[in-house]
Scaffold this active site. Structure first.
Site, PDB file in Angstrom:
ATOM      1  CB  SER A 139      -0.899   0.018   1.233  1.00  0.00           C
ATOM      2  OG  SER A 139      -1.594  -1.196   1.354  1.00  0.00           O
TER       3      SER A 139
HETATM    4  N1  SAH Z   1      -1.156  -4.879   3.838  1.00  0.00           N
HETATM    5  C1  SAH Z   1      -0.311  -5.173   2.690  1.00  0.00           C
HETATM    6  C2  SAH Z   1      -0.929  -4.811   1.379  1.00  0.00           C
HETATM    7  C3  SAH Z   1      -2.034  -5.722   1.063  1.00  0.00           C
HETATM    8  S1  SAH Z   1      -2.585  -5.846  -0.603  1.00  0.00           S
HETATM    9  C4  SAH Z   1       1.062  -4.561   2.838  1.00  0.00           C
HETATM   10  O1  SAH Z   1       1.334  -3.900   3.841  1.00  0.00           O
HETATM   11  O2  SAH Z   1       1.895  -4.811   1.971  1.00  0.00           O
HETATM   12  C5  SAH Z   1      -4.042  -6.802  -0.265  1.00  0.00           C
HETATM   13  C6  SAH Z   1      -3.794  -8.219   0.141  1.00  0.00           C
HETATM   14  O3  SAH Z   1      -5.053  -8.776   0.477  1.00  0.00           O
HETATM   15  C7  SAH Z   1      -3.234  -9.091  -0.984  1.00  0.00           C
HETATM   16  O4  SAH Z   1      -2.025  -9.651  -0.593  1.00  0.00           O
HETATM   17  C8  SAH Z   1      -4.323 -10.153  -1.194  1.00  0.00           C
HETATM   18  O5  SAH Z   1      -3.813 -11.441  -1.484  1.00  0.00           O
HETATM   19  C9  SAH Z   1      -5.017 -10.144   0.155  1.00  0.00           C
HETATM   20  N2  SAH Z   1      -6.395 -10.679   0.135  1.00  0.00           N
HETATM   21  C10 SAH Z   1      -7.388 -10.470  -0.751  1.00  0.00           C
HETATM   22  N3  SAH Z   1      -8.485 -11.171  -0.417  1.00  0.00           N
HETATM   23  C11 SAH Z   1      -8.188 -11.849   0.726  1.00  0.00           C
HETATM   24  C12 SAH Z   1      -8.903 -12.756   1.581  1.00  0.00           C
HETATM   25  N4  SAH Z   1     -10.168 -13.106   1.350  1.00  0.00           N
HETATM   26  N5  SAH Z   1      -8.273 -13.248   2.669  1.00  0.00           N
HETATM   27  C13 SAH Z   1      -6.998 -12.910   2.947  1.00  0.00           C
HETATM   28  N6  SAH Z   1      -6.253 -12.066   2.182  1.00  0.00           N
HETATM   29  C14 SAH Z   1      -6.852 -11.533   1.085  1.00  0.00           C
END
Ligand code: SAH
Length: 213
Positions: free
Chosen positions: A61
Site C-alpha cells: 500500500s
Molecule cells: N497490507 C499489505 C498490502 C495488502 S494488498 C502490505 O502492507 O503490503 C491486499 C492483500 O489482500 C493481498 O495480498 C491479497 O492477497 C489479500 N487478500 C485479498 N483477499 C483476501 C482474503 N479473502 N483473505 C486474505 N487475504 C486476502
C-alpha cells in the site's frame, strides 16, 4: 545529512502532509524500514509515497494510506489486532510496534511465507502470519480489539463484524474493486455498530478462497 537520511525525512514529511500526525504512528513508520519489504526493480522507489507491485500480482500500500489507516485504528498497547491482507507484511510490522499481538492473514501462502521471513529477520516476535481466507476472520483467536482490512470488500464481512470486541474498532475500504472506494471505520458499541467515512481510497479486492501461489 546523507542522501538516504534526507529521502527518509521526505518520506515522513509526506505522511505528515497527508494528515498523519499521531506521534506513535510516526515513530513506528520511522522504525520500520519499508525497504525490508520490497525486492527487485521497484526497491529503488520504496521511499516514494506510492503503492508498488509485490509478488502474486498484489501491491504494497501507499505509505500515507498505511499511516492514515493505522492512525484511524487507534491501536492501544494491550490490543490484539487482526489484519486481513498481509501482502508484503509492511502494514503488519507497523501494527506490531503499537499492539500487543498482531494476527495477519493472506489468501496467498507465498506472501505469508515471505512476510514471515522478514518478521524473523527483523526480530519481530509478536506477529502471527497465517495463510487463510480472511473473509471469515480468524474465529480461533477472536474477539479482536482492532481489525484492519487492506483489501476492499463490497460490505463489511459479517464474520469480521462478529469477531470485533465491544468497544473495538475496524477500519476497511468498502466498494466495488474497479471504482473509487470509501475507507470506513466501524466501532462496535454495546448495542450495535457505528460507521464513519474517512476518505476515498483504492485497494485490490477482497477475494474468496485461497490464491494459487
Ligand atoms: N497490507 C499489505 C498490502 C495488502 S494488498 C502490505 O502492507 O503490503 C491486499 C492483500 O489482500 C493481498 O495480498 C491479497 O492477497 C489479500 N487478500 C485479498 N483477499 C483476501 C482474503 N479473502 N483473505 C486474505 N487475504 C486476502
Amino acid at each position: 545529512m546523507s542522501a538516504d537520511a534526507q529521502t527518509k525525512m521526505q518520506f515522513l514529511f509526506a505522511l505528515r502532509s497527508k494528515g498523519v500526525t499521531d506521534s506513535r504512528v510516526l515513530t513506528a513508520v520511522e522504525k520500520i524500514d519499508r525497504a525490508e519489504f520490497m525486492q527487485g526493480i521497484f526497491a529503488q522507489r520504496v521511499y516514494e509515497d506510492t503503492p508498488l507491485p509485490i509478488s502474486c500480482g498484489q501491491t504494497i500500500s501507499q505509505p500515507s494510506i498505511v499511516g492514515v489507516m493505522t492512525q484511524a485504528l487507534n491501536v492501544q498497547p494491550r490490543d490484539k489486532v487482526l489484519e486481513v491482507g498481509t501482502g508484503s507484511g509492511y502494514q503488519a510490522a507497523i501494527l506490531s510496534q503499537l499492539a500487543r499481538r498482531v494476527y495477519t492473514v493472506d489468501r496467498f501462502k507465498r506472501l505469508v511465507t515471505e512476510a514471515q521471513a522478514v518478521f524473523d529477520r527483523l526480530n519481530i516476535t509478536n506477529i502471527t502470519a497465517i495463510a487463510t481466507d480472511g473473509s471469515f476472520g480468524l474465529p480461533e483467536q477472536a474477539p479482536f480489539d482492532r481489525i484492519l482490512l487492506t483489501a476492499a470488500a463490497e460490505d463489511p464481512p459479517g464474520p469480521l463484524l462478529a469477531q470485533l470486541r465491544v468497544g473495538g474498532v475496524m477500519v476497511l475500504p468498502v466498494g466495488q474493486s474497479d471504482a473509487v472506494q470509501n475507507l470506513i471505520r466501524v466501532t462496535r458499541t454495546e448495542t450495535g455498530y457505528e460507521y464513519d467515512e474517512l476518505r476515498q481510497v483504492r485497494f485490490v479486492p477482497l477475494l474468496e478462497g485461497m490464491g494459487k501461489d
